[in-house]
Design an enzyme around this catalytic site. Structure first.
Site, PDB file in Angstrom:
ATOM      1  N   ASP B  26       1.411  -0.984  -0.146  1.00 26.53           N
ATOM      2  CA  ASP B  26       0.100  -0.141   0.189  1.00 26.53           C
ATOM      3  C   ASP B  26       1.015   1.312  -0.044  1.00 26.53           C
ATOM      4  O   ASP B  26       2.291   1.145   0.033  1.00 26.53           O
ATOM      5  CB  ASP B  26      -0.541  -0.269   1.290  1.00 26.53           C
ATOM      6  CG  ASP B  26      -1.591   1.012   1.154  1.00 26.53           C
ATOM      7  OD1 ASP B  26      -1.333   1.880   2.436  1.00 26.53           O
ATOM      8  OD2 ASP B  26      -2.182   1.639   0.484  1.00 26.53           O
ATOM      9  N   ASP B  28      -0.234   5.011   0.850  1.00 19.57           N
ATOM     10  CA  ASP B  28      -0.193   5.805   1.558  1.00 19.57           C
ATOM     11  C   ASP B  28      -0.182   5.581   2.909  1.00 19.57           C
ATOM     12  O   ASP B  28      -0.622   4.479   3.458  1.00 19.57           O
ATOM     13  CB  ASP B  28      -1.445   6.594   1.640  1.00 19.57           C
ATOM     14  CG  ASP B  28      -1.959   7.535   0.400  1.00 19.57           C
ATOM     15  OD1 ASP B  28      -2.923   7.220  -0.412  1.00 19.57           O
ATOM     16  OD2 ASP B  28      -1.478   8.207   0.345  1.00 19.57           O
TER      17      ASP B  28
END
Lengths: 298, 268
Positions: B26, B28
């Site tokens: 991922d 962020d």
């Protein structure tokens, strides 16, 4: 499954009128189209209380009263139960502290009713012009005295408001999340449907992951409020409307008598269809049948 | 009851690196926060590449397109090819492709240029997006609010420029165009749009449209399995040799677990 008793055609209008203290008329459908000033006058003359309910929160009750005048009906502001008024009534009913503020994502009607009830508010249409710059170093502050966020139909909806309301709900301890209503669409113009309050409320549910307290239809807050305010029992209230799944169900859930008029969207075959599970107490052709002592032939 | 998670240590890290061929990250909160790189991220990715590990970057943020994300990586000193990036903007376009969305139909977008770019790259006619940010309605006129009847899908993603015009346009397409699809890039409630605080995420805009249409969307981003199924096929990976690395339990970790791969939560 328990079946409801079948709806009775209204035959003895006086008997119903005598047993009821308050009549609630729905303004959001078609039951008031056959405007019946004489019927309303007759009911008032008999000492009956009249309430006109609408989920519209853009106007205050006073402003709504003016709109009725243009339709040829004399309705007092105190007889109107708009969802804008419902918000203020709800806050009063829970003794919402006057030193707390209300953040409003909605239109003028809500602001006016809050002001009339003596509550301090922040937000409303003017926040529609507020811009944000999503850059490092930008921090949105919010008023820690906000004790309730009210969300309703808002044509000036924007990200600033969503964030402000979200911060209040998430970070101010005990902050209430109140919705005027959750209608998916509304008839702002006769020609088409428009995204309704359900959209703005949905946005705040999405960002806070909390469910709101709804004060407008189909919540029965209004019935409880009327019964409490006027010291009457629910069976002394009769809901009059043209839609089974909103007006009549609303009345039944609220514990009051229900009268379906066939002058709007619901026809007799629909009412009597085996697929229909909602049975009002009574049905009649139109509101002005109240003026006749015997039932009009249906 | 599932076994509790173990904190990464020198011992189990070696086992993890030996058993995993592909790492899904991922972005962020894992690689960067806002526009700032998280300490050590660059060196870690470099180390994994040097060990021959495949890297895939899976982000629910639909604001940018894949090539715009590649630019962001580059500006932070990390070399990543757009093909290694799987943004929810790209997922929306792939969903339409995989489901043979007819190219003569149009797509209305409530979201950013990232979604518009990916849809156009995939050969679809898309409109709306940031261009509708300044549109207002003249309430004094009682004219009709028109909408394009050839819109066959409405895609909703994070949109800090949300307004009533977009809500109404999307609502009319979904309610009135027969068979119109309602696609959500993701439903994250919040996102770190700035380093200092959280902001409403795509979940907000999606729920707004759910509220006015009373319909549920097809979700293409995490934790939906669409992205995972697409990844597995495209990169010819096997879930047992994959590890999903993320900072959110309800999207990243759930996403990894649903697919049956290993999962690593970072507390950054």
């Amino acid at each position: 499954m328990a079946t409801q008793a079948l709806a009775q055609p209204l035959q003895n209008a006086d008997e119903l009128i005598d047993s009821v203290e308050t009549f609630i008329f729905d303004c959001d459908g078609d039951s008031l189209i056959e405007g019946v000033p004489e019927t309303l006058d007759m009911l008032r003359a008999k000492g009956k209380r009249l309430v006109f309910v609408t989920n519209n929160s853009t106007k205050s009750r006073k402003q709504y009263g003016k709109k009725f005048e243009t339709l040829g009906l004399t309705v007092n502001a105190e007889e109107i139960f708009a969802s804008s008024f419902a918000v203020a009534a709800y806050l009063k009913s829970i003794d919402f502290p006057k030193d707390k503020k209300v953040y409003v994502i909605g239109e003028d009607g809500i602001l006016k009713e809050l002001e009339l009830a003596g509550y301090q508010y922040v937000g409303g249409p003017e926040d529609g012009g507020k811009k944000i710059e999503l850059k490092p170093g930008f921090l949105m502050e919010h008023d820690e005295d906000v004790g309730a966020v009210v969300v309703g139909f808002d044509r000036y909806f924007n990200y600033y408001k969503v964030q402000y309301g979200t911060l209040c709900i998430r970070e101010n301890p005990g902050c209430l999340f109140i919705a005027t209503n959750r209608d998916a669409v509304t008839h702002l113009t006769d020609a088409q449907e428009w995204a309704g309050g359900g959209s703005m409320v949905g946005a705040l549910v999405g960002s806070t992951q909390r469910e709101p307290l709804v004060v407008g239809k189909p919540s029965t807050f209004m019935m409880d409020y009327l019964a409490n305010e006027f010291g009457i029992s629910k069976s002394q209230i009769c809901m009059v409307g043209d839609r089974l799944d909103t007006d009549i169900l609303f009345g039944q859930n609220g514990g009051c008598k229900t009268l379906l008029v066939l002058s709007g969207v619901t026809t007799l075959p629909v009412l009597q269809s085996p697929n229909n599970t909602i049975q009002p107490d009574f049905y009649t052709n139109k509101i002005s049948d109240f003026l006749s002592l015997k039932a009009a032939a249906v | 009851m599932s076994s509790s998670s173990q904190r990464l240590s020198v011992e189990n890290l070696k086992d993890l690196l030996d058993s995993v061929q592909a790492f899904l990250f991922d972005c962020d909160g894992v690689i960067w926060k806002g526009d700032q790189l998280i300490d050590g991220a660059s060196q870690t990715l470099h180390m994994l590449r040097s060990k021959g590990k495949k890297l895939v970057f899976v982000t629910n943020n639909s604001w940018k397109s894949r090539s715009q994300y590649a630019e962001k990586f580059k500006s932070l000193g990390i070399s990543v090819s757009p093909d290694e990036i799987f943004s929810s903007s790209f997922a929306a376009a792939m969903y339409l492709k995989v489901n043979n969305f007819p190219t003569q139909k149009k797509v209305y977008v409530i979201g950013g240029d990232g979604i518009l770019d990916e849809l156009q790259l995939a050969g679809f006619t898309a409109f709306g997006g940031p261009g509708d940010a300044d549109k207002t309605i003249d309430w004094k006129q009682s004219g009709i609010f028109e909408h394009d009847k050839s819109v066959g899908a409405v895609v909703v993603g994070i949109d800090p420029k949300i307004n009533y015009y977009k809500l109404q346009y999307g609502t009319l397409c979904i309610r009135e165009n027969p068979g119109c699809l309602f696609i959500a890039t993701n439903r994250d409630a919040v996102g770190h749009m700035t380093p200092s605080q959280e902001w409403p995420g795509a979940g907000c805009m999606v729920a707004a449209i759910c509220g006015s249409t009373q319909k549920e969307p097809v979700v293409v981003g995490k934790p939906s399995t669409f992205m995972m199924d697409f990844l597995l096929e495209k990169f010819d990976l096997s879930c047992s040799k994959m590890c999903m690395v993320g900072d959110r339990l309800d999207t990243d970790i759930l996403f990894g677990q649903s697919a049956g791969c290993k999962t690593l939560l970072v507390l950054s």
